[in-house]
Structures are given as C-alpha cells and as structure tokens.
Design an enzyme around this catalytic site. Sequence first.
Site, PDB file in Angstrom:
ATOM      1  N   ASP A  78       2.534   6.735   2.173  1.00  0.00           N
ATOM      2  CA  ASP A  78       2.732   5.673   1.820  1.00  0.00           C
ATOM      3  C   ASP A  78       1.526   5.499  -0.202  1.00  0.00           C
ATOM      4  O   ASP A  78       1.106   5.739  -0.443  1.00  0.00           O
ATOM      5  CB  ASP A  78       1.740   4.463   2.401  1.00  0.00           C
ATOM      6  CG  ASP A  78       3.036   3.141   2.989  1.00  0.00           C
ATOM      7  OD1 ASP A  78       3.772   4.140   2.942  1.00  0.00           O
ATOM      8  OD2 ASP A  78       2.531   2.167   3.517  1.00  0.00           O
ATOM      9  N   LYS A 104       6.158   6.254   0.184  1.00  0.00           N
ATOM     10  CA  LYS A 104       7.140   5.450   0.495  1.00  0.00           C
ATOM     11  C   LYS A 104       6.242   4.501  -0.246  1.00  0.00           C
ATOM     12  O   LYS A 104       4.956   4.507  -0.770  1.00  0.00           O
ATOM     13  CB  LYS A 104       7.108   4.930   2.055  1.00  0.00           C
ATOM     14  CG  LYS A 104       7.239   3.975   2.048  1.00  0.00           C
ATOM     15  CD  LYS A 104       7.253   3.710   3.899  1.00  0.00           C
ATOM     16  CE  LYS A 104       5.324   2.913   4.484  1.00  0.00           C
ATOM     17  NZ  LYS A 104       5.839   1.424   3.737  1.00  0.00           N
ATOM     18  N   GLU A 147       6.360  -0.117  -0.927  1.00  0.00           N
ATOM     19  CA  GLU A 147       7.136  -1.623  -0.463  1.00  0.00           C
ATOM     20  C   GLU A 147       8.072  -2.408  -1.756  1.00  0.00           C
ATOM     21  O   GLU A 147       7.394  -2.316  -2.779  1.00  0.00           O
ATOM     22  CB  GLU A 147       5.751  -2.184   0.149  1.00  0.00           C
ATOM     23  CG  GLU A 147       5.390  -1.502   0.610  1.00  0.00           C
ATOM     24  CD  GLU A 147       4.166  -2.385   1.588  1.00  0.00           C
ATOM     25  OE1 GLU A 147       3.740  -1.903   1.947  1.00  0.00           O
ATOM     26  OE2 GLU A 147       3.976  -3.497   1.619  1.00  0.00           O
ATOM     27  N   GLU A 185      11.501  -4.299   8.317  1.00  0.00           N
ATOM     28  CA  GLU A 185      10.057  -4.633   8.759  1.00  0.00           C
ATOM     29  C   GLU A 185      10.087  -6.423   8.259  1.00  0.00           C
ATOM     30  O   GLU A 185      10.570  -6.996   8.043  1.00  0.00           O
ATOM     31  CB  GLU A 185       8.942  -4.401   8.462  1.00  0.00           C
ATOM     32  CG  GLU A 185       7.791  -4.958   9.215  1.00  0.00           C
ATOM     33  CD  GLU A 185       6.371  -3.846   8.901  1.00  0.00           C
ATOM     34  OE1 GLU A 185       5.411  -4.903   8.845  1.00  0.00           O
ATOM     35  OE2 GLU A 185       6.135  -3.264   8.522  1.00  0.00           O
TER      36      GLU A 185
END
Length: 220
Positions: free
Chosen positions: A38, A67, A69, A136
């Site tokens: 991340d 990754k 967000e 999510e």
Amino acid sequence: CQGLASTAGVTLETMAYHVESVARGLRRVQATAWLLGDLPFGSYHESKEQAMRSAAQLVHAGAHMVKLEGGGWTADTVRFLVERGIPVCAHLGLTPQTVHALGGYRVQGRGDAAALVLKRHALELQDAGATMVVLEMVPAALSAEITRQLPTCHTIGIGAGQGTAGQVLVMHDMLGVNLGKNPKFVRNFMEGAGSVRDAMAAYVAAVKNGTFPDDALHAW
C-alpha cells in the site's frame, strides 16, 4: 497474494521496511506469491511525480504491485505509474485512509447516485491501467455489477459479497485477535481450528468453495 495494507498512521518508510521483510521471506522459501504494498496516506497525494517516487521505493523493497485508495483524481496517477511499468491496484468504496471524510466506517455506494459514481470511478481506473481494484464495504449487488463491467481489472472484495473475482480479509479479523468489535463481513476462522495454519487453510477453502462470504451474513 501477500498484501501489506496501511492506514493514516503508517509512513512510507515503515511500509518499505515491511515489504522488504516479506520479500525476503518469500525468497527464502522460494515462494511465488504476488506481493502488494500500500502507498500510505500522503505519499501520492501531492503529484504524480511524488506517487512515482513513493511507488519506486516500494518496488525497490520488493513489491510487485502498489495499491492506492480513491477514485476520480487517482485515475491520472494510476495511468502515470502504469505507463512507467508499475502495476497498480486501486481501492474504492470504504477507503480506510480517508475514513473520517466519509463520516466513519459506513457502507459506500448505497443509492442510485452513489452507485453511479462508484461505477464511473471503477471504469476510469480500469481505463487508466489498474489491473486490480479492491471494493470495500460496497453492496453485494453493486460489487457484482462492477465486476461484470471490468473485463481487464479484477475485483477483490472485503465486505462486498460473493460477486467479486477474489476476496481479502484482514489477518487479525480472520484469526479473531482484533481488539474491537468485528465488522459484519468478518468470520473468525480460528473457531474450531487447531492452529493458525489450519485457520488460514480453512479461509482459503471457504473462499474457493463459495461458503465465505455468505451474502446473507457478511454483505449488504
């Protein structure tokens, strides 16, 4: 797939250290797991160039993919990284790094307007070159619809129902050793298991045979 996730309190240096540790362990046992790291909060928000520097640090540490967000503005960043040879996993729905801006840990994508935004962002991220996207705390029906609309971007669900291409669950939740209240989508696989290894094997088996997640119990 080995995932190393971060929250707002984790620095890039911390993530690089843990990525390097996991990569060393994978080499030691000659494993072929895909290592995903991340990008922490603040390590890719200023500019595409900042994102590239941060991603390169994780790749140097051993990550195969990074990754990040969010949707919308992140598509340009994803494209910038992919064009420079870094595989990217996106993350939509409940985004833990910015949970306070979302009003807390709430299901995302409820209602027609919110669902349209998520679907648009998912398509933009696929078009930008993301090859995976975590969904999510997204309603199961919406997650399944997004999955069908993304032929080149694999969806990974957490609290998003059975309709995603893959599943992920935080290890502490899976093993029942978290300190807070379990979210609805969690199942404790240590119950009835003789060891941590057995619990993880049970989780893998349940995902593969379709008994976890159960949309009636673990999704919205």
